[in-house]
Design an enzyme around this catalytic site. Sequence first.
Site, PDB file in Angstrom:
ATOM      1  N   ASP A   1      13.063  48.688  57.186  1.00 38.67           N
ATOM      2  CA  ASP A   1      13.501  49.877  56.458  1.00 38.67           C
ATOM      3  C   ASP A   1      12.543  50.084  55.299  1.00 38.67           C
ATOM      4  O   ASP A   1      12.017  49.118  54.746  1.00 38.67           O
ATOM      5  CB  ASP A   1      14.928  49.696  55.931  1.00 38.67           C
ATOM      6  CG  ASP A   1      15.976  49.743  57.032  1.00 38.67           C
ATOM      7  OD1 ASP A   1      15.735  50.394  58.069  1.00 38.67           O
ATOM      8  OD2 ASP A   1      17.047  49.141  56.852  1.00 38.67           O
TER       9      ASP A   1
ATOM     10  N   ASP B   1      16.649  55.644  61.857  1.00 38.04           N
ATOM     11  CA  ASP B   1      17.960  55.909  61.275  1.00 38.04           C
ATOM     12  C   ASP B   1      18.137  57.406  61.015  1.00 38.04           C
ATOM     13  O   ASP B   1      19.216  57.965  61.245  1.00 38.04           O
ATOM     14  CB  ASP B   1      18.132  55.161  59.952  1.00 38.04           C
ATOM     15  CG  ASP B   1      18.051  53.653  60.101  1.00 38.04           C
ATOM     16  OD1 ASP B   1      18.378  53.129  61.175  1.00 38.04           O
ATOM     17  OD2 ASP B   1      17.648  52.997  59.124  1.00 38.04           O
TER      18      ASP B   1
END
Length: 164
Positions: A121, A139
């Site tokens: 991330d 995401d």
Amino acid sequence: MKRDYLLFILPALLVVLLDQASKWVIAARFDLYQVHTVIPGFFNLVLVRNKGMAFGILGQSRSHIAACLLLAATLAAIVVIVVFFWRARKGQRWLTVGLSLILGGAVGNLADRIRLGFVIDFLDFFIKGYHWPAFNLADSAVTIGTLWLLLNLVLGKSLSEASP
């Protein structure tokens, strides 16, 4: 053509390629937790390793069972997405695009889990001291695809029968 196969496959493939390329660039140029300010007070790039699922849920677990559950849940979600696509009526292009975005995001994060044992991330949004958990392009695709499907459900046939 009975179904819009290209409309299902191409956006998903594009999401996976952009997701994996962006993660590769960040992982190659950043140390773990290194922060690069993009918009002061609002947006940073930061390398984070997420062993959990959305928002780091199960991220602290060191159990192989938790990792296996995450892999199984992702694989099950991929199967469900493909089944929804297969059962969709011909011409439901907006539905197909939403499913494709979710599929691409799921596959992008699955690739990380299989290859690395965690998901990279790096997008960090915040206002003052309130940070949204770091996330990635996969995401984002899952979120946009899900919202698009919800919009499709709420507005019904007007979107389902329209062409993109």
